[in-house]
Scaffold this active site. Structure first.
Site, PDB file in Angstrom:
ATOM      1  N   LYS A   1      -7.730   8.985 -17.279  1.00 35.91           N
ATOM      2  CA  LYS A   1      -7.155   9.758 -18.393  1.00 35.91           C
ATOM      3  C   LYS A   1      -6.133   8.914 -19.153  1.00 35.91           C
ATOM      4  O   LYS A   1      -5.280   8.264 -18.542  1.00 35.91           O
ATOM      5  CB  LYS A   1      -6.455  11.017 -17.859  1.00 35.91           C
ATOM      6  CG  LYS A   1      -7.433  12.031 -17.296  1.00 35.91           C
ATOM      7  CD  LYS A   1      -6.726  13.306 -16.900  1.00 35.91           C
ATOM      8  CE  LYS A   1      -7.752  14.263 -16.344  1.00 35.91           C
ATOM      9  NZ  LYS A   1      -7.264  15.059 -15.218  1.00 35.91           N
TER      10      LYS A   1
ATOM     11  N   ASP B   1      -6.942   1.408  -8.726  1.00 33.20           N
ATOM     12  CA  ASP B   1      -7.369   2.751  -9.142  1.00 33.20           C
ATOM     13  C   ASP B   1      -7.429   2.804 -10.669  1.00 33.20           C
ATOM     14  O   ASP B   1      -6.499   2.361 -11.346  1.00 33.20           O
ATOM     15  CB  ASP B   1      -6.381   3.807  -8.623  1.00 33.20           C
ATOM     16  CG  ASP B   1      -6.416   3.908  -7.100  1.00 33.20           C
ATOM     17  OD1 ASP B   1      -7.372   3.392  -6.488  1.00 33.20           O
ATOM     18  OD2 ASP B   1      -5.488   4.505  -6.516  1.00 33.20           O
TER      19      ASP B   1
ATOM     20  N   GLU C   1       0.862  -1.194   0.000  1.00 29.29           N
ATOM     21  CA  GLU C   1       0.000   0.000   0.000  1.00 29.29           C
ATOM     22  C   GLU C   1       0.888   1.230   0.000  1.00 29.29           C
ATOM     23  O   GLU C   1       1.924   1.254   0.652  1.00 29.29           O
ATOM     24  CB  GLU C   1      -0.923  -0.032   1.223  1.00 29.29           C
ATOM     25  CG  GLU C   1      -1.759   1.199   1.461  1.00 29.29           C
ATOM     26  CD  GLU C   1      -2.608   1.647   0.272  1.00 29.29           C
ATOM     27  OE1 GLU C   1      -3.337   0.827  -0.307  1.00 29.29           O
ATOM     28  OE2 GLU C   1      -2.520   2.832  -0.090  1.00 29.29           O
TER      29      GLU C   1
ATOM     30  N   ASP D   1       5.231   2.833  -3.330  1.00 28.99           N
ATOM     31  CA  ASP D   1       4.543   2.959  -4.608  1.00 28.99           C
ATOM     32  C   ASP D   1       4.907   1.711  -5.403  1.00 28.99           C
ATOM     33  O   ASP D   1       6.094   1.393  -5.554  1.00 28.99           O
ATOM     34  CB  ASP D   1       5.019   4.219  -5.332  1.00 28.99           C
ATOM     35  CG  ASP D   1       4.247   4.434  -6.629  1.00 28.99           C
ATOM     36  OD1 ASP D   1       3.909   3.441  -7.304  1.00 28.99           O
ATOM     37  OD2 ASP D   1       3.977   5.594  -6.955  1.00 28.99           O
TER      38      ASP D   1
HETATM   39  C1  LIG Z   1      -9.629   1.334  -4.659  1.00 36.24           C
HETATM   40  S1  LIG Z   1      -8.591   0.806  -3.363  1.00 36.24           S
HETATM   41  C2  LIG Z   1      -8.900  -0.952  -3.311  1.00 36.24           C
HETATM   42  C3  LIG Z   1      -8.525  -1.560  -1.992  1.00 36.24           C
HETATM   43  C4  LIG Z   1      -8.641  -3.076  -1.891  1.00 36.24           C
HETATM   44  N1  LIG Z   1      -7.717  -3.724  -2.801  1.00 36.24           N
HETATM   45  C5  LIG Z   1     -10.042  -3.549  -2.139  1.00 36.24           C
HETATM   46  O1  LIG Z   1     -10.291  -4.199  -3.170  1.00 36.24           O
HETATM   47  O2  LIG Z   1     -10.906  -3.302  -1.302  1.00 36.24           O
HETATM   48  C6  LIG Z   1      -6.997   0.883  -4.168  1.00 36.24           C
HETATM   49  C7  LIG Z   1      -5.838   0.975  -3.193  1.00 36.24           C
HETATM   50  O3  LIG Z   1      -4.638   0.816  -3.922  1.00 36.24           O
HETATM   51  C8  LIG Z   1      -3.675   1.755  -3.455  1.00 36.24           C
HETATM   52  N2  LIG Z   1      -2.763   2.015  -4.586  1.00 36.24           N
HETATM   53  C9  LIG Z   1      -3.096   2.567  -5.773  1.00 36.24           C
HETATM   54  N3  LIG Z   1      -2.023   2.684  -6.566  1.00 36.24           N
HETATM   55  C10 LIG Z   1      -0.971   2.200  -5.844  1.00 36.24           C
HETATM   56  C11 LIG Z   1       0.416   2.072  -6.111  1.00 36.24           C
HETATM   57  N4  LIG Z   1       0.938   2.486  -7.284  1.00 36.24           N
HETATM   58  N5  LIG Z   1       1.195   1.522  -5.178  1.00 36.24           N
HETATM   59  C12 LIG Z   1       0.680   1.115  -3.992  1.00 36.24           C
HETATM   60  N6  LIG Z   1      -0.625   1.225  -3.668  1.00 36.24           N
HETATM   61  C13 LIG Z   1      -1.445   1.762  -4.582  1.00 36.24           C
HETATM   62  C14 LIG Z   1      -4.494   2.967  -3.067  1.00 36.24           C
HETATM   63  O4  LIG Z   1      -3.816   3.805  -2.168  1.00 36.24           O
HETATM   64  C15 LIG Z   1      -5.724   2.309  -2.472  1.00 36.24           C
HETATM   65  O5  LIG Z   1      -5.591   2.100  -1.087  1.00 36.24           O
END
Ligand SMILES: C[S@@+](CC[C@H](N)C(=O)[O-])C[C@H]1O[C@@H](n2cnc3c(N)ncnc32)[C@H](O)[C@@H]1O
Length: 221
Positions: free
Chosen positions: A127, A123, A68, A101
């Site tokens: 875009k 996510d 995360e 990240d």
């Molecule tokens: C929409 S939430 C989904 C959470 C969980 N996987 C679920 O299905 O309930 C997406 C999560 O991915 C994390 N995230 C998005 N891009 C990321 C990245 N490049 N590296 C690490 N975490 C990331 C976000 O901070 C967020 O907490």
């Protein structure tokens, strides 16, 4: 998911023995960290950790890692484990966390160290110019390719049709093929066997949204 900034979250996560934030501590060292040699699976973008904690409880013979990027989100998973302990319930010992990240994932694992990668409700980055930030993009597949075992697989679930179509298109002319592609996971009895719900999956399926899922692996297996 970006929760409000939680004061002190950065320090708490940095000091928690269950969390890592540099590759030096982890790459090639996971069996030492867990104190055994077991299959290793990671959820990238775990949010508050419901899925990965439930997976760890359900599969005590496998080691799990939740990735995360935000401390203020990751801390929710740590608090959940602490609450489970306080309430005297089963607390999985086969789970650790990386605060990073995911673009840097190659620094945290040695080649072929992971058996499986889970991408759940990633996510969407709608875009076009942000396409390479999407976790199932070809740029990320290249990163996963380096750290996933030869016969390893990636499971991806989402309710976002545009993101799913994009993810399936990314497989064209690539070294990956789908074991299966489902456009309505929850109606597929076979695929639902052993399905562990994520927080977002529960939320969006309860609104009636279909859940899309694929499982992919490299062409040579
Ligand atoms: C929409 S939430 C989904 C959470 C969980 N996987 C679920 O299905 O309930 C997406 C999560 O991915 C994390 N995230 C998005 N891009 C990321 C990245 N490049 N590296 C690490 N975490 C990331 C976000 O901070 C967020 O907490």
């Amino acid at each position: 998911m970006r929760l409000r900034n939680i004061p002190g979250a950065r320090e708490i996560v940095a000091q928690d023995q269950r969390c890592f934030d540099t590759g030096d501590e982890t790459a090639g060292k996971w069996s030492g960290i867990f104190g055994r040699k077991a299959q290793l699976m990671a959820e990238i973008g775990m949010g508050k950790g419901r899925f990965i904690i439930d997976m760890a409880l359900k599969h005590p013979d496998i080691d799990f890692i939740g990735v995360e990027r935000y401390e203020s989100v990751m801390i929710k998973a740590l608090q959940k484990l602490d609450r489970m302990k306080k309430e005297g319930g089963m607390v999985p010992d086969n789970i650790r966390f990386i605060r990073m990240d995911a673009a840097d994932i190659g620094d945290f694992f040695k080649p072929e160290e992971l058996d499986r990668i889970y991408l759940n409700f990633s996510d969407p980055w709608p875009k076009d110019r942000h396409a390479k930030r999407r976790l199932p993009s070809r740029q990320f597949l290249e990163r996963y390719d380096k750290i996933l075992k030869e016969d390893g697989c990636i499971e991806f679930k989402t309710d976002n049709r545009d993101l799913f179509d994009f993810a399936v298109e990314e497989l064209e002319d690539s070294k990956w093929h789908a074991d299966y592609i489902s456009y309505d996971l929850h109606s597929d009895e076979k695929l639902m066997v052993g399905n562990v719900m994520t927080e977002y999956e529960e939320k969006f399926s309860s609104l009636g949204n279909p859940i899309y899922k694929y499982c992919i692996r490299r062409d040579n297996v």
